[in-house]
Design a protein around this motif. Structure first.
Motif, mmCIF file in Angstrom:
data_model
loop_
_atom_site.group_PDB
_atom_site.id
_atom_site.type_symbol
_atom_site.label_atom_id
_atom_site.label_comp_id
_atom_site.label_asym_id
_atom_site.label_seq_id
_atom_site.Cartn_x
_atom_site.Cartn_y
_atom_site.Cartn_z
ATOM 1 N N ALA A 1 90.745 -37.894 -15.348
ATOM 2 C CA ALA A 1 92.414 -37.816 -15.659
ATOM 3 C C ALA A 1 92.910 -38.673 -16.247
ATOM 4 O O ALA A 1 94.236 -39.585 -16.505
ATOM 5 C CB ALA A 1 93.245 -36.984 -14.456
ATOM 6 N N ASP B 1 88.746 -34.144 -2.960
ATOM 7 C CA ASP B 1 89.088 -35.504 -2.409
ATOM 8 C C ASP B 1 90.114 -36.298 -2.768
ATOM 9 O O ASP B 1 91.277 -35.335 -3.436
ATOM 10 C CB ASP B 1 88.312 -36.936 -2.988
ATOM 11 N N SER C 1 91.730 -38.487 -4.987
ATOM 12 C CA SER C 1 92.256 -38.157 -6.315
ATOM 13 C C SER C 1 92.167 -36.961 -7.396
ATOM 14 O O SER C 1 93.380 -37.268 -7.947
ATOM 15 C CB SER C 1 91.381 -38.751 -6.908
ATOM 16 N N MET C 2 91.350 -36.087 -6.795
ATOM 17 C CA MET C 2 92.059 -34.870 -7.625
ATOM 18 C C MET C 2 93.032 -34.366 -6.873
ATOM 19 O O MET C 2 94.140 -33.361 -7.336
ATOM 20 C CB MET C 2 91.006 -33.725 -6.922
ATOM 21 N N MET D 1 95.793 -35.577 -8.279
ATOM 22 C CA MET D 1 95.919 -34.878 -10.017
ATOM 23 C C MET D 1 96.595 -33.369 -9.762
ATOM 24 O O MET D 1 96.998 -33.596 -11.450
ATOM 25 C CB MET D 1 94.221 -35.265 -10.561
ATOM 26 N N SER E 1 84.149 -37.160 -13.751
ATOM 27 C CA SER E 1 83.993 -35.959 -11.758
ATOM 28 C C SER E 1 85.852 -35.989 -13.364
ATOM 29 O O SER E 1 86.564 -36.311 -14.174
ATOM 30 C CB SER E 1 84.837 -37.125 -11.046
ATOM 31 N N SER E 2 86.648 -34.780 -12.909
ATOM 32 C CA SER E 2 87.655 -34.788 -13.191
ATOM 33 C C SER E 2 89.026 -35.633 -13.082
ATOM 34 O O SER E 2 89.339 -35.488 -13.150
ATOM 35 C CB SER E 2 88.498 -33.206 -12.121
ATOM 36 N N SER E 3 88.823 -36.231 -11.994
ATOM 37 C CA SER E 3 89.736 -37.324 -11.547
ATOM 38 C C SER E 3 89.527 -38.808 -12.319
ATOM 39 O O SER E 3 90.085 -39.260 -12.696
ATOM 40 C CB SER E 3 89.622 -37.907 -10.334
ATOM 41 N N GLU E 4 87.445 -38.755 -12.862
ATOM 42 C CA GLU E 4 87.714 -39.890 -13.823
ATOM 43 C C GLU E 4 88.564 -38.941 -15.843
ATOM 44 O O GLU E 4 89.076 -40.154 -16.093
ATOM 45 C CB GLU E 4 85.971 -40.117 -14.464
ATOM 46 N N ILE F 1 90.092 -28.310 -4.465
ATOM 47 C CA ILE F 1 90.212 -30.027 -3.998
ATOM 48 C C ILE F 1 89.395 -31.022 -3.366
ATOM 49 O O ILE F 1 88.778 -30.272 -2.145
ATOM 50 C CB ILE F 1 92.016 -30.110 -3.956
ATOM 51 N N PHE G 1 100.383 -39.142 -4.644
ATOM 52 C CA PHE G 1 100.009 -39.971 -5.949
ATOM 53 C C PHE G 1 100.848 -41.077 -6.651
ATOM 54 O O PHE G 1 101.879 -41.693 -6.495
ATOM 55 C CB PHE G 1 99.603 -38.650 -6.893
#
Length: 491
Positions: free
Chosen positions: A42, A441, A443-444, A447, A37-40, A439, A305
């Motif tokens: 990041a 979630d 986490s996103m 980020m 995922s984009s969060s992972e 977006i 964040f």
């Protein structure tokens, strides 16, 4: 793929430590893995940034920047043989089929090596020992004398007070040499099991469990859950002991748990009953609980964040900093208003965030949230604004957690053991969806916000991110409003 072509990296070794089936699938069925995922991504990029920063703590180090493995190994040996080079960053080593690149190695005065593994965490985690242990194993088997093995990690108590980070205070270094000696036999056993898995033509028969999410979410979890409609890991707060008992009984589905065969908590029993009957659990007392709310009813959500490397002066690593709120306000006559705040300045958001929130919530009504997140954040802010503590505490006293109410009085089969908003909402109100948002979630959101306040982000992109953040947070509070209406029978 023949066993001779399989190279065991440090990452794959750690996968095997987590689960041999995960390792096997990475080798033989990598295409079925879920994409990061984009969060992972990041988090990975943040770890890389911290690793690079850590090098500045050591003088005159040489970076082995070759990407080609053989070239990297050749350059490493050249650096080792150079008496003028003491510190090497990202050296490359191969022992049999094991290839790895430690973060830092340092030659001491006795021509022995110190290994330093850099981590972005704020404490020593169990798997770190295996991470460092395989490096210790390889270097010793290559004939190097390893005198010390260290984990270098973030000090959560560090306070950022000047433009450049004080690396001596930002990082802690812990000596794990004794532990490395103690786990070498375990490392060898892991390597033996890994080689068996490589040679075996059948994937390991390992059922799903807590290891699927610790220390990392397994990208093959969906694959391993195929054919299971309601796996036992969906039982809320299932203990390792209960999980093992059920596995020993050959039970993999919640529907196969016979009445009284094991002791379940009240919530676990409810989930089990709903799965078997297929009928939702609905206690009508939820109506009287919601009738206690005072109008106007506020539906409130925060976004925050927690950068690993502090951005603002007088903050700490991973300090949670709220930057956005959304509030849907329901009046007794049925009218609905929406208010929102997003901190766009490069300054610390606390002051503008909390003052705007206090001004918005001066209506005296109940405040609905969906977890304890908002309460914890406001208590943290109150510590820094003594003069605002009475107003902040007054807001906290008005908070009501809708998630706890739903958990107490309701369960739907499609929840699959989770009471998260992202699970509850589509189960009960499918027309409201996060799928079409950029977006999806928290986490996103974190980020994207970090990118929003980055001076290198173009104004055009900042404008787009602003719209995306506002849309996401707005949907969170709209979701709570619609869930309230659902349980009140107003939809």
């Amino acid at each position: 793929m023949s066993e001779n072509t399989i190279q065991l990296t440090k990452t794959k070794f750690l996968s095997a430590v987590q689960c041999l089936k995960k390792f096997y699938l990475e080798i033989y069925k990598p295409d079925i893995a879920a994409t990061l995922s984009s969060s992972e991504l990041a988090i990975i990029n943040e770890s890389i940034e911290i690793g690079k920063l850590a090098r500045n703590k050591f003088n005159e180090g040489v970076l082995i920047d070759a990407i080609d493995l053989d070239k990297a190994i050749e350059k490493t040996w050249q650096a080792i043989e150079n008496n003028n080079i003491k510190t090497i960053f990202e050296p490359a080593f191969r022992f049999k089929n094991i290839f790895l690149r430690p973060d830092i190695i340092i030659k001491d005065d006795n021509n022995c090596f110190n290994i330093i593994e850099v981590k972005s965490a704020t404490n020593i985690k169990k798997y770190f020992k295996f991470d460092l242990g395989i490096q210790y194993y390889v270097l010793r088997n290559l004939g190097f004398e390893v005198s010390k093995a260290f984990i270098m990690y973030i000090d959560s108590g560090y306070i950022y007070r000047k433009e450049t980070y004080d690396l001596d205070k930002l990082f802690k270094i812990e000596d794990l040499t004794i532990e490395m000696d103690q786990i070498q036999s375990e490392i060898e056993n892991k390597l033996f099991l890994i080689q068996k898995a490589i040679n075996n033509k059948n994937e390991p028969d390992i059922s799903v469990g807590k290891h699927c999410k610790k220390p990392f979410l397994c990208p093959f979890l969906k694959y391993c859950l195929e054919g299971l409609e309601n796996p036992i890991i969906e039982l809320p707060r299932i203990s390792d002991n209960l999980l093992n008992i059920l596995k020993e009984l050959g039970i993999t589905e919640i529907s196969d748990i016979s009445e009284g065969v094991v002791k379940l908590s009240d919530l676990q029993q409810r989930v089990r009953d709903v799965v078997i009957t297929g009928k939702p659990f609905f206690d009508k007392k939820i109506h009287s609980e919601l009738d206690k709310l005072n109008y106007p009813i506020n539906f409130l959500d925060f976004e925050a964040f927690n950068p690993a490397l502090p951005i603002y002066f007088d903050t700490k690593p991973y300090q949670m900093i709220p930057f956005q709120w959304s509030n849907h306000i329901l009046y007794k006559n049925g009218k609905i208003f929406h208010k929102e705040f997003l901190h766009l300045d490069v300054s610390l958001p606390y002051q503008d965030f909390i003052t705007s929130l206090i001004n918005n919530l001066n209506n005296g009504g109940s405040i609905i949230v969906f977890s304890g997140f908002e309460s914890v954040r406001m208590k943290e802010i109150a510590i820094n604004f003594l003069e605002l503590q009475p107003q902040i505490n007054s807001i906290i006293d008005r908070l009501i957690d809708l998630q706890l109410i739903i958990k107490k009085y309701f369960y739907f089969p499609e929840f699959h053991g989770s009471y998260s908003l992202k699970k509850v909402l589509p189960s009960l109100i499918p027309e409201l969806s996060y799928e079409n948002l950029a977006i999806t979630d928290g986490s996103m959101a974190a980020m994207f916000y970090k990118k929003l306040i980055n001076k290198n982000t173009s104004q055009q992109e900042k404008n787009l991110i602003k719209e995306q953040l506002l849309a996401y947070c707005k949907l969170d509070t709209l979701a709570m409003l619609e869930l309230y209406k659902y349980f009140k029978g107003l939809r």
